[in-house]
Write a protein that holds these residues in place. Structure first.
Motif, short mmCIF file in Angstrom:
data_model
loop_
_atom_site.label_atom_id
_atom_site.label_comp_id
_atom_site.label_asym_id
_atom_site.label_seq_id
_atom_site.Cartn_x
_atom_site.Cartn_y
_atom_site.Cartn_z
N HIS A 53 13.88 40.80 -7.87
CA HIS A 53 15.34 40.83 -8.01
C HIS A 53 15.99 39.51 -7.61
O HIS A 53 17.17 39.27 -7.91
CB HIS A 53 15.94 41.98 -7.19
N ALA A 54 15.23 38.61 -6.92
CA ALA A 54 15.79 37.31 -6.52
C ALA A 54 15.60 36.24 -7.59
O ALA A 54 16.16 35.14 -7.47
CB ALA A 54 15.15 36.85 -5.21
N HIS A 55 14.82 36.52 -8.63
CA HIS A 55 14.52 35.49 -9.64
C HIS A 55 15.79 34.97 -10.31
O HIS A 55 15.87 33.79 -10.66
CB HIS A 55 13.56 36.04 -10.70
N SER A 56 16.76 35.84 -10.49
CA SER A 56 17.98 35.46 -11.21
C SER A 56 18.91 34.59 -10.37
O SER A 56 19.94 34.13 -10.87
CB SER A 56 18.73 36.70 -11.68
N ARG A 57 18.58 34.34 -9.12
CA ARG A 57 19.39 33.45 -8.28
C ARG A 57 18.50 32.42 -7.60
O ARG A 57 18.66 32.08 -6.43
CB ARG A 57 20.19 34.23 -7.26
N THR A 58 17.53 31.92 -8.37
CA THR A 58 16.55 30.96 -7.83
C THR A 58 16.55 29.66 -8.62
O THR A 58 16.52 29.68 -9.86
CB THR A 58 15.14 31.57 -7.86
N LEU A 59 16.58 28.55 -7.91
CA LEU A 59 16.42 27.21 -8.48
C LEU A 59 15.05 26.68 -8.07
O LEU A 59 14.74 26.62 -6.87
CB LEU A 59 17.52 26.27 -7.95
N ILE A 60 14.23 26.30 -9.04
CA ILE A 60 12.95 25.64 -8.75
C ILE A 60 13.13 24.14 -8.94
O ILE A 60 13.64 23.69 -9.97
CB ILE A 60 11.84 26.14 -9.70
N VAL A 61 12.74 23.36 -7.94
CA VAL A 61 12.77 21.90 -8.04
C VAL A 61 11.33 21.39 -8.02
O VAL A 61 10.58 21.65 -7.07
CB VAL A 61 13.58 21.27 -6.90
N LEU A 82 22.51 17.72 -5.98
CA LEU A 82 21.90 19.00 -5.59
C LEU A 82 22.98 20.02 -5.22
O LEU A 82 22.89 21.20 -5.60
CB LEU A 82 20.93 18.80 -4.44
N ALA A 83 24.01 19.58 -4.51
CA ALA A 83 25.10 20.49 -4.15
C ALA A 83 25.77 21.04 -5.40
O ALA A 83 26.11 22.23 -5.47
CB ALA A 83 26.12 19.76 -3.27
N ALA A 84 25.94 20.19 -6.41
CA ALA A 84 26.55 20.65 -7.66
C ALA A 84 25.67 21.70 -8.33
O ALA A 84 26.18 22.68 -8.88
CB ALA A 84 26.78 19.46 -8.59
N ALA A 85 24.35 21.48 -8.29
CA ALA A 85 23.44 22.46 -8.88
C ALA A 85 23.51 23.79 -8.14
O ALA A 85 23.54 24.87 -8.75
CB ALA A 85 22.01 21.92 -8.87
N TRP A 86 23.56 23.74 -6.81
CA TRP A 86 23.68 24.96 -6.01
C TRP A 86 24.99 25.69 -6.33
O TRP A 86 25.00 26.90 -6.59
CB TRP A 86 23.62 24.63 -4.53
N HIS A 87 26.09 24.95 -6.33
CA HIS A 87 27.40 25.57 -6.60
C HIS A 87 27.41 26.21 -7.98
O HIS A 87 28.00 27.28 -8.18
CB HIS A 87 28.51 24.54 -6.49
N GLY A 88 26.78 25.54 -8.95
CA GLY A 88 26.77 26.07 -10.29
C GLY A 88 26.02 27.38 -10.43
O GLY A 88 26.27 28.15 -11.36
N LEU A 89 25.12 27.65 -9.51
CA LEU A 89 24.32 28.88 -9.56
C LEU A 89 24.88 29.99 -8.69
O LEU A 89 24.42 31.12 -8.74
CB LEU A 89 22.87 28.57 -9.14
N MET A 90 25.85 29.66 -7.87
CA MET A 90 26.40 30.67 -6.96
C MET A 90 27.62 31.35 -7.57
O MET A 90 28.37 30.74 -8.33
CB MET A 90 26.79 30.01 -5.63
N THR A 91 27.82 32.56 -7.22
CA THR A 91 29.03 33.27 -7.64
C THR A 91 30.05 33.24 -6.52
O THR A 91 29.70 33.19 -5.35
CB THR A 91 28.69 34.73 -7.96
#
Length: 385
Positions: free
Chosen positions: A107-115, A365-374
């Motif tokens: 259930h966490a896959h949809s809120r995961t960023l792989i680098v 990286l912060a922009a990538a995180w923000h883009g994935l967060m609701t």
């Protein structure tokens, strides 16, 4: 665990986390092959406002698992993440390397960023070709399938080098893959520290627990040094970094070879070098060791592998050598000619001005995180390393 910063990957994570911890609530979940060492540095995480938990890796020889996934098995980490990520949807998971993705609940896959720091399947392919090894080729195929599965399941994938990002995009049929490069300004120098005119000091800075670095060190000992000594018998060679194996430490029986082990700050080792050597034959991503040498204004001799991700730099920023004879020739030339070496040092400093800063990298990286967060506001982040 990003601390101690005894490798390029750890240094990158530590620099980014220090900058991002003020804006994000960050917890590092580390699957560790050296848990006692990593636990001793929990205070380093706390000092920059990051919580950290250490879970010992439990390598398992399960059939069908790629080598990196086998090495990063940890049932305690899996249980903790399952409970931790059941807390709510506001938690984003940042995974450093696809091979940790298997520890996450589905259930966490949809809120995961792989680098990805490297494309591990390509590294296996490089090694397989170099050694004509069918087993390594099988590892490459298995790793490729594992990478593909993880990348497709995660909500986003990023890379540290343009070349790697392009490779991932091709395999994901054009999906967006941002590049989050490393910086070098933690070692920035206004001008190179001048070596004595008669200095003949070669240096290689690396984590010798990493197989591609070991291969490069073996190449230096077996082929490069003997040929350099034939022309410059006074030349010395310094190996700086952790995890030097017995055969490398034994090479220091020759007084012209120095093996320092881990040092907390590599700036002094780089400043003492006449030429920084980076003869990598296997690798991916961007080599922090090359960035650091450029930032200190050193003349760098490397291979096409060492220049991966740095093709945007001004031509001649480093001396690129296609083979061992060319590396030997470049080392001898730079050791013998202070004028040529000084020119190369100035090119290195010019290149360093074109490198990203850690602040810029952290911003991406912060922009990538923000883009994935609701939602908005103070967000929670679980970082796996």
């Amino acid at each position: 665990m990003p601390w101690p910063t005894c490798s390029g990957g750890r240094l990158r994570e530590a620099q980014l986390l220090r900058r991002l911890s003020a804006a994000f609530d960050i917890e590092v979940v580390a699957v560790s092959k050296e848990p006692d060492l990593d636990r001793a540095h929990l205070g380093d995480a706390e000092a920059v406002g990051v919580r950290a938990r250490i879970f010992p890796a439990s390598p398992a020889a399960a059939p069908g698992l790629s080598p990196h996934v086998r090495r990063h098995q940890s049932e305690p980490a899996r249980r903790y993440l399952t409970a931790r990520l059941a807390a709510g949807p506001r938690t984003l998971v940042h995974v450093e390397g696809h091979y940790l993705f298997h520890l996450l609940p589905r259930h966490a896959h949809s809120r995961t960023l792989i680098v990805e720091h490297n494309i591990e399947s390509l590294l296996f392919e490089q090694q397989a070709r170099a050694e004509d090894d069918a087993e390594l080729l099988a590892d490459a195929r298995l790793t490729r399938r594992t990478e593909q599965s993880c990348w497709r399941s995660a909500s986003a994938v990023a890379a540290v080098a343009d070349d790697d990002a392009a490779h991932i995009r091709a395999r994901l049929q054009g999906r967006q893959v941002p590049v989050i490069p490393g910086g070098a300004d933690h070692l920035a120098a206004e001008s190179p520290v001048a070596a004595p005119p008669d200095a003949s000091r070669l240096a290689f800075v690396a984590n010798f627990g990493y197989p591609p670095n070991l291969d490069a060190a073996q190449l230096i000992i077996d082929e490069i040094l003997p040929a350099v000594w034939a022309h410059c018998p006074e030349a010395t060679m310094t190996f700086t970094g952790p995890s030097a194996p017995p055969w490398l430490r034994a090479a220091a029986s020759d007084p012209r070879v120095v093996v320092t082990g881990f040092v907390p700050d590599v700036a002094g080792c780089l400043d003492a070098a006449t030429v920084v050597l980076c003869p990598l034959r296997v690798g991916g991503g961007v080599k922090i060791k090359v960035l650091e040498a450029l930032a200190r204004g050193r003349a760098v001799v490397t291979t096409p592998v060492g220049l991966q991700g740095l093709r945007h730099l001004p031509e001649g920023s480093v001396v690129e050598c296609p083979d061992v004879p060319a590396m030997i020739d470049a080392c001898v030339r730079l050791l013998r000619s202070p004028a040529e070496r000084e020119l190369q040092e100035q090119r290195a400093l010019l290149a360093a001005r074109n490198l990203p800063t850690w602040d810029a990298s952290a911003g991406l990286l912060a922009a990538a995180w923000h883009g994935l967060m609701t939602g908005t506001g103070h967000a929670t982040l679980a970082t796996m390393s």
